[in-house]
Scaffold this motif. Structure first.
Motif, PDB file in Angstrom:
ATOM      1  N   GLY A  74      37.382  82.125  -3.782  1.00 33.65           N
ATOM      2  CA  GLY A  74      37.115  82.460  -2.352  1.00 33.65           C
ATOM      3  C   GLY A  74      35.844  81.765  -1.877  1.00 33.65           C
ATOM      4  N   ASP A  75      35.486  82.059  -0.640  1.00 34.95           N
ATOM      5  CA  ASP A  75      34.276  81.798   0.023  1.00 34.95           C
ATOM      6  C   ASP A  75      33.108  81.978  -0.594  1.00 34.95           C
ATOM      7  OD1 ASP A  75      35.866  80.365   1.709  1.00 34.95           O
ATOM      8  OD2 ASP A  75      36.084  82.257   2.918  1.00 34.95           O
ATOM      9  N   LEU A  76      32.365  81.095  -1.315  1.00 33.55           N
ATOM     10  CA  LEU A  76      31.027  81.093  -2.011  1.00 33.55           C
ATOM     11  C   LEU A  76      29.994  80.477  -1.376  1.00 33.55           C
ATOM     12  CD1 LEU A  76      32.346  81.433  -5.623  1.00 33.55           C
ATOM     13  CD2 LEU A  76      31.700  83.283  -4.253  1.00 33.55           C
ATOM     14  N   PRO A  77      28.629  80.854  -1.506  1.00 35.36           N
ATOM     15  CA  PRO A  77      27.540  80.296  -0.788  1.00 35.36           C
ATOM     16  C   PRO A  77      27.589  78.566  -1.562  1.00 35.36           C
ATOM     17  CG  PRO A  77      26.980  82.446  -1.638  1.00 35.36           C
ATOM     18  CD  PRO A  77      28.294  82.226  -2.115  1.00 35.36           C
ATOM     19  N   SER A  86      36.753  84.439 -17.071  1.00 35.70           N
ATOM     20  CA  SER A  86      36.643  85.606 -16.522  1.00 35.70           C
ATOM     21  C   SER A  86      35.114  85.907 -16.805  1.00 35.70           C
ATOM     22  CB  SER A  86      37.514  86.387 -16.967  1.00 35.70           C
ATOM     23  OG  SER A  86      38.702  86.337 -16.512  1.00 35.70           O
ATOM     24  N   GLN A  87      34.813  85.689 -18.079  1.00 36.62           N
ATOM     25  CA  GLN A  87      33.369  86.254 -18.533  1.00 36.62           C
ATOM     26  C   GLN A  87      32.417  85.333 -17.852  1.00 36.62           C
ATOM     27  OE1 GLN A  87      34.035  85.397 -22.721  1.00 36.62           O
ATOM     28  NE2 GLN A  87      34.822  87.466 -23.139  1.00 36.62           N
ATOM     29  N   ALA A  88      32.625  84.121 -17.367  1.00 40.02           N
ATOM     30  CA  ALA A  88      31.654  83.091 -16.944  1.00 40.02           C
ATOM     31  C   ALA A  88      31.453  83.668 -15.428  1.00 40.02           C
ATOM     32  CB  ALA A  88      32.223  81.787 -17.064  1.00 40.02           C
ATOM     33  N   LEU A  89      32.463  84.113 -14.931  1.00 39.23           N
ATOM     34  CA  LEU A  89      32.442  84.698 -13.631  1.00 39.23           C
ATOM     35  C   LEU A  89      31.321  86.105 -13.317  1.00 39.23           C
ATOM     36  CD1 LEU A  89      36.165  84.428 -12.280  1.00 39.23           C
ATOM     37  CD2 LEU A  89      34.572  83.323 -11.312  1.00 39.23           C
ATOM     38  N   VAL A  90      31.868  86.824 -14.362  1.00 41.69           N
ATOM     39  CA  VAL A  90      30.915  87.973 -14.401  1.00 41.69           C
ATOM     40  C   VAL A  90      29.354  87.607 -14.800  1.00 41.69           C
ATOM     41  CG1 VAL A  90      30.377  89.993 -15.779  1.00 41.69           C
ATOM     42  CG2 VAL A  90      32.725  89.499 -15.196  1.00 41.69           C
ATOM     43  N   GLY A  91      29.486  86.704 -15.544  1.00 36.26           N
ATOM     44  CA  GLY A  91      27.915  86.071 -15.700  1.00 36.26           C
ATOM     45  C   GLY A  91      27.164  85.774 -14.747  1.00 36.26           C
ATOM     46  N   LEU A  92      27.990  85.063 -13.643  1.00 38.55           N
ATOM     47  CA  LEU A  92      27.334  84.443 -12.545  1.00 38.55           C
ATOM     48  C   LEU A  92      27.434  85.439 -11.303  1.00 38.55           C
ATOM     49  CD1 LEU A  92      29.387  81.163 -12.945  1.00 38.55           C
ATOM     50  CD2 LEU A  92      26.722  81.311 -12.688  1.00 38.55           C
ATOM     51  N   GLY A  93      27.744  86.640 -11.708  1.00 38.48           N
ATOM     52  CA  GLY A  93      27.629  87.855 -10.597  1.00 38.48           C
ATOM     53  C   GLY A  93      29.012  87.886  -9.570  1.00 38.48           C
ATOM     54  N   LEU A  94      29.990  87.344 -10.312  1.00 38.08           N
ATOM     55  CA  LEU A  94      31.195  87.330  -9.511  1.00 38.08           C
ATOM     56  C   LEU A  94      32.242  88.259  -9.996  1.00 38.08           C
ATOM     57  CD1 LEU A  94      31.325  83.385  -8.726  1.00 38.08           C
ATOM     58  CD2 LEU A  94      30.431  85.164  -7.202  1.00 38.08           C
ATOM     59  N   GLN A  95      33.301  88.605  -9.155  1.00 33.87           N
ATOM     60  CA  GLN A  95      34.305  89.686  -9.760  1.00 33.87           C
ATOM     61  C   GLN A  95      35.663  88.785 -10.206  1.00 33.87           C
ATOM     62  OE1 GLN A  95      34.021  92.913 -10.605  1.00 33.87           O
ATOM     63  NE2 GLN A  95      35.962  92.805 -11.290  1.00 33.87           N
TER      64      GLN A  95
END
Length: 173
Positions: free
Chosen positions: A53-56, A108-117
């Protein structure tokens, strides 16, 4: 609708090489499309791993680095066209190889580690052939598309065009 200027619409994907892209195009062109269908342009054919999605935009470098995960190359075979209930025409793999599912899980784990869902829905690997394709005739069969996957990419989507921002290639031994 375009993202606000301070955001970038992103996704992680398997990006085909020219030979695989040509084979995917042949499958797309074998369908009979109803009026109003929107076949995917050849240079946009891919397998989404994660839609972000749209991310900074200010986080792009951090995100690109954070999505670098170890994985092993794997083979992916596409040989089944399908029309999903929402009018999306797809090419599905004959099976979901463990290497693909492992890569998806690591990202998926990398996303969570970056504060993303990560998306909550079950992952269904596919190549979108067309949208608004309700009533399309699914090809009875075609040549299998054998894809030796040794990379994935981070892609920006803006105004209908895709730009590969980072290529995560397994180094040659």
């Amino acid at each position: 609708m375009d993202a606000r200027p301070d955001t970038t619409r992103l996704f992680l994907a398997l990006w085909p090489d020219p030979a695989v892209r040509d084979a995917l195009r042949a499958w797309r062109d074998a369908w009979t499309w109803p009026r109003g269908a929107s076949p995917v342009h050849t240079d946009k054919l891919h397998v989404t791993l994660h839609f972000l999605g749209d991310l900074p935009t200010a986080r792009l470098a951090e995100l690109a680095d954070g999505f670098a995960v170890p994985f092993s190359p794997f083979a992916l075979r596409f040989e089944r066209g399908a029309l999903w209930h929402n009018g999306i025409a797809v090419l599905e793999p004959s099976e979901e190889p463990p290497g693909l599912l492992d890569l998806h899980a690591r990202l998926s784990q990398a996303l969570v580690g970056l504060g993303l869902q990560p998306e909550a829905r079950t992952y269904r690997p596919h190549v979108t052939m067309a949208r608004r394709a309700k009533g399309a005739e699914v090809p009875a069969g075609g040549a299998a598309v054998d894809w030796q996957v040794d990379r994935y990419v981070l892609v920006a989507s803006r105004g209908g065009s895709y730009t590969v921002l980072r290529d995560y290639l397994i180094p040659s031994a």
